[in-house]
Design a protein around this motif. Structure first.
Motif, PDB file in Angstrom:
ATOM      1  N   SER A   1     193.137  16.474   3.011  1.00  0.00           N
ATOM      2  CA  SER A   1     191.862  16.940   3.547  1.00  0.00           C
ATOM      3  C   SER A   1     191.516  18.284   2.936  1.00  0.00           C
ATOM      4  CB  SER A   1     191.898  17.048   5.078  1.00  0.00           C
ATOM      5  OG  SER A   1     192.619  18.189   5.490  1.00  0.00           O
ATOM      6  N   TYR A   2     190.238  18.557   2.894  1.00  0.00           N
ATOM      7  CA  TYR A   2     189.734  19.850   2.431  1.00  0.00           C
ATOM      8  C   TYR A   2     188.633  20.238   3.397  1.00  0.00           C
ATOM      9  CZ  TYR A   2     186.971  23.220  -0.228  1.00  0.00           C
ATOM     10  OH  TYR A   2     186.270  24.324  -0.607  1.00  0.00           O
ATOM     11  N   SER A   3     188.743  21.416   3.982  1.00  0.00           N
ATOM     12  CA  SER A   3     187.741  21.838   4.951  1.00  0.00           C
ATOM     13  C   SER A   3     187.618  23.351   4.975  1.00  0.00           C
ATOM     14  CB  SER A   3     188.090  21.321   6.347  1.00  0.00           C
ATOM     15  OG  SER A   3     189.331  21.860   6.762  1.00  0.00           O
ATOM     16  N   SER A   4     186.546  23.804   5.605  1.00  0.00           N
ATOM     17  CA  SER A   4     186.348  25.227   5.868  1.00  0.00           C
ATOM     18  C   SER A   4     186.540  25.439   7.359  1.00  0.00           C
ATOM     19  CB  SER A   4     184.932  25.651   5.469  1.00  0.00           C
ATOM     20  OG  SER A   4     184.760  25.520   4.086  1.00  0.00           O
ATOM     21  N   HIS A   5     187.012  26.589   7.726  1.00  0.00           N
ATOM     22  CA  HIS A   5     187.162  26.926   9.143  1.00  0.00           C
ATOM     23  C   HIS A   5     187.919  25.814   9.871  1.00  0.00           C
ATOM     24  CE1 HIS A   5     184.291  29.969   8.082  1.00  0.00           C
ATOM     25  NE2 HIS A   5     183.403  29.053   7.788  1.00  0.00           N
ATOM     26  N   VAL A   6     189.137  25.540   9.439  1.00  0.00           N
ATOM     27  CA  VAL A   6     189.933  24.411   9.933  1.00  0.00           C
ATOM     28  C   VAL A   6     190.043  24.367  11.457  1.00  0.00           C
ATOM     29  CG1 VAL A   6     192.200  25.514   9.754  1.00  0.00           C
ATOM     30  CG2 VAL A   6     192.005  23.059   9.468  1.00  0.00           C
ATOM     31  N   ASP A   7     189.997  25.521  12.097  1.00  0.00           N
ATOM     32  CA  ASP A   7     190.140  25.559  13.556  1.00  0.00           C
ATOM     33  C   ASP A   7     188.807  25.797  14.262  1.00  0.00           C
ATOM     34  OD1 ASP A   7     189.856  28.143  12.657  1.00  0.00           O
ATOM     35  OD2 ASP A   7     191.607  28.932  13.687  1.00  0.00           O
ATOM     36  N   LEU A   8     187.700  25.480  13.593  1.00  0.00           N
ATOM     37  CA  LEU A   8     186.369  25.766  14.107  1.00  0.00           C
ATOM     38  C   LEU A   8     186.150  25.224  15.515  1.00  0.00           C
ATOM     39  CD1 LEU A   8     183.603  26.978  13.483  1.00  0.00           C
ATOM     40  CD2 LEU A   8     182.943  24.771  12.508  1.00  0.00           C
ATOM     41  N   TYR A   9     186.646  24.042  15.808  1.00  0.00           N
ATOM     42  CA  TYR A   9     186.411  23.426  17.112  1.00  0.00           C
ATOM     43  C   TYR A   9     187.499  23.742  18.133  1.00  0.00           C
ATOM     44  CZ  TYR A   9     183.018  20.926  14.321  1.00  0.00           C
ATOM     45  OH  TYR A   9     181.987  20.631  13.472  1.00  0.00           O
ATOM     46  N   ARG A  10     188.536  24.485  17.727  1.00  0.00           N
ATOM     47  CA  ARG A  10     189.653  24.765  18.632  1.00  0.00           C
ATOM     48  C   ARG A  10     189.843  26.251  18.903  1.00  0.00           C
ATOM     49  NH1 ARG A  10     192.038  21.321  14.732  1.00  0.00           N
ATOM     50  NH2 ARG A  10     193.080  23.129  13.916  1.00  0.00           N
ATOM     51  N   SER A  11     189.081  27.100  18.240  1.00  0.00           N
ATOM     52  CA  SER A  11     189.321  28.532  18.337  1.00  0.00           C
ATOM     53  C   SER A  11     188.061  29.258  18.786  1.00  0.00           C
ATOM     54  CB  SER A  11     189.769  29.058  16.968  1.00  0.00           C
ATOM     55  OG  SER A  11     189.933  30.454  17.021  1.00  0.00           O
TER      56      SER A  11
ATOM     57  N   VAL B   1     199.842  23.228   3.368  1.00  0.00           N
ATOM     58  CA  VAL B   1     198.562  23.812   3.726  1.00  0.00           C
ATOM     59  C   VAL B   1     198.306  24.978   2.782  1.00  0.00           C
ATOM     60  CG1 VAL B   1     197.234  24.936   5.561  1.00  0.00           C
ATOM     61  CG2 VAL B   1     198.906  23.151   6.139  1.00  0.00           C
ATOM     62  N   CYS B   2     197.210  24.908   2.056  1.00  0.00           N
ATOM     63  CA  CYS B   2     196.846  25.956   1.102  1.00  0.00           C
ATOM     64  C   CYS B   2     195.552  26.605   1.569  1.00  0.00           C
ATOM     65  CB  CYS B   2     196.642  25.375  -0.291  1.00  0.00           C
ATOM     66  SG  CYS B   2     198.034  24.441  -0.922  1.00  0.00           S
ATOM     67  N   HIS B   3     195.643  27.830   2.064  1.00  0.00           N
ATOM     68  CA  HIS B   3     194.454  28.550   2.507  1.00  0.00           C
ATOM     69  C   HIS B   3     193.894  29.376   1.350  1.00  0.00           C
ATOM     70  CE1 HIS B   3     195.109  27.451   6.619  1.00  0.00           C
ATOM     71  NE2 HIS B   3     196.257  28.107   6.706  1.00  0.00           N
ATOM     72  N   TYR B   4     192.584  29.446   1.314  1.00  0.00           N
ATOM     73  CA  TYR B   4     191.885  30.271   0.328  1.00  0.00           C
ATOM     74  C   TYR B   4     190.898  31.128   1.102  1.00  0.00           C
ATOM     75  CZ  TYR B   4     188.863  31.540  -3.573  1.00  0.00           C
ATOM     76  OH  TYR B   4     188.125  32.242  -4.510  1.00  0.00           O
ATOM     77  N   TYR B   5     190.935  32.411   0.864  1.00  0.00           N
ATOM     78  CA  TYR B   5     190.086  33.343   1.589  1.00  0.00           C
ATOM     79  C   TYR B   5     188.991  33.875   0.657  1.00  0.00           C
ATOM     80  CZ  TYR B   5     193.916  33.032   4.855  1.00  0.00           C
ATOM     81  OH  TYR B   5     194.861  32.555   5.713  1.00  0.00           O
ATOM     82  N   PRO B   6     187.817  33.235   0.680  1.00  0.00           N
ATOM     83  CA  PRO B   6     186.737  33.714  -0.187  1.00  0.00           C
ATOM     84  C   PRO B   6     186.242  35.081   0.284  1.00  0.00           C
ATOM     85  CG  PRO B   6     185.918  32.011   1.282  1.00  0.00           C
ATOM     86  CD  PRO B   6     187.404  32.116   1.509  1.00  0.00           C
ATOM     87  N   VAL B   7     185.526  35.774  -0.579  1.00  0.00           N
ATOM     88  CA  VAL B   7     184.978  37.079  -0.233  1.00  0.00           C
ATOM     89  C   VAL B   7     184.034  36.899   0.960  1.00  0.00           C
ATOM     90  CG1 VAL B   7     183.555  38.995  -1.045  1.00  0.00           C
ATOM     91  CG2 VAL B   7     185.207  37.922  -2.582  1.00  0.00           C
TER      92      VAL B   7
ATOM     93  N   ALA C   1     187.191  32.114  17.724  1.00  0.00           N
ATOM     94  CA  ALA C   1     186.655  32.810  16.557  1.00  0.00           C
ATOM     95  C   ALA C   1     186.827  31.921  15.330  1.00  0.00           C
ATOM     96  CB  ALA C   1     187.397  34.131  16.340  1.00  0.00           C
ATOM     97  N   ALA C   2     185.833  31.913  14.462  1.00  0.00           N
ATOM     98  CA  ALA C   2     185.917  31.124  13.232  1.00  0.00           C
ATOM     99  C   ALA C   2     186.812  31.837  12.224  1.00  0.00           C
ATOM    100  CB  ALA C   2     184.531  30.917  12.646  1.00  0.00           C
ATOM    101  N   SER C   3     187.575  31.078  11.482  1.00  0.00           N
ATOM    102  CA  SER C   3     188.421  31.634  10.422  1.00  0.00           C
ATOM    103  C   SER C   3     187.657  31.535   9.111  1.00  0.00           C
ATOM    104  CB  SER C   3     189.733  30.845  10.318  1.00  0.00           C
ATOM    105  OG  SER C   3     190.479  30.998  11.495  1.00  0.00           O
ATOM    106  N   TRP C   4     187.563  32.623   8.401  1.00  0.00           N
ATOM    107  CA  TRP C   4     186.851  32.668   7.135  1.00  0.00           C
ATOM    108  C   TRP C   4     187.807  32.233   6.029  1.00  0.00           C
ATOM    109  CZ3 TRP C   4     181.809  33.170   6.387  1.00  0.00           C
ATOM    110  CH2 TRP C   4     181.351  33.369   5.084  1.00  0.00           C
ATOM    111  N   ARG C   5     187.988  30.928   5.924  1.00  0.00           N
ATOM    112  CA  ARG C   5     188.879  30.416   4.892  1.00  0.00           C
ATOM    113  C   ARG C   5     188.561  28.947   4.636  1.00  0.00           C
ATOM    114  NH1 ARG C   5     193.562  30.619   9.086  1.00  0.00           N
ATOM    115  NH2 ARG C   5     193.451  28.533   9.968  1.00  0.00           N
TER     116      ARG C   5
END
Length: 177
Positions: free
Chosen positions: A66-76, A148-154, A78-82
């Motif tokens: 899977s590839y997604s943004s804000h993986v925990d968007l529906y469980r957290s 799990v590979c996180h990427y933190y864009p600017v 605060a949104a994670s910027w990754r």
């Protein structure tokens, strides 16, 4: 070099007392420079133009990837910027064709190396607990593997960031690079 039984006791003590430890001198299991090479291979995928990345987008682990943004968007709260690529390597192998081609070989190779590290650490933990060397592996503790590979864009508004949300990794072991 410590005798094996002392290494096992120290490993078990670190896991019990601290919850983590830093593995050193592991070149027999992971070739020197490989963690950096694997991480460097994932970065170009995340820096592809959005239309190319979007072909891989999806929250479901279809084919084990899977590839997604804000993986925990529906469980957290605060949104994670990754952005996150997840590849499930167990108990069922992923469809490696679903891993983005730009980082496919490095991800598959990294899984082999981390499995070797996990096997060695589990053997030490088993022995440190007074069990047979293979006890944790025989208890299926090595079957469910996810990379799990996180990427933190600017972030366009870094003054509004708070860092990572508190979390606990769900697995028996986390190999962090």
């Amino acid at each position: 070099s410590l005798p094996a039984h002392l290494v096992a006791a120290a490993t078990a003590a670190a896991a019990r007392d601290w919850g983590f430890f830093h593995l050193v001198n592991h070149e027999a299991l992971v070739p020197s420079g490989h963690p950096a090479r694997a991480l460097a291979a994932v970065r170009p995928f995340n820096e592809l133009p959005a239309p190319e990345r979007s072909a891989h987008y999806g929250r479901a682990m279809g084919g084990g990837v899977s590839y997604s943004s804000h993986v925990d968007l529906y469980r957290s709260a605060a949104a994670s910027w990754r952005d996150t690529i997840q590849v499930g390597f167990g108990p069922t192998r992923p469809d490696t064709e679903r891993i983005p081609p730009v980082c496919r070989s490095e991800i598959v190779e990294w899984e082999a190396h981390t499995t070797a590290v996990a096997r060695a650490v589990m053997a030490l933990l088993s022995e440190g607990l007074g069990l047979s060397e293979a006890a944790l592996e025989e208890a299926s503790c090595l079957e469910g593997k996810v990379m799990v590979c996180h990427y933190y864009p600017v972030c366009p508004e870094p003054e509004r960031t708070m860092g990572l949300v508190p979390h606990t990794d769900p697995g028996v072991l986390t190999v962090l690079a």
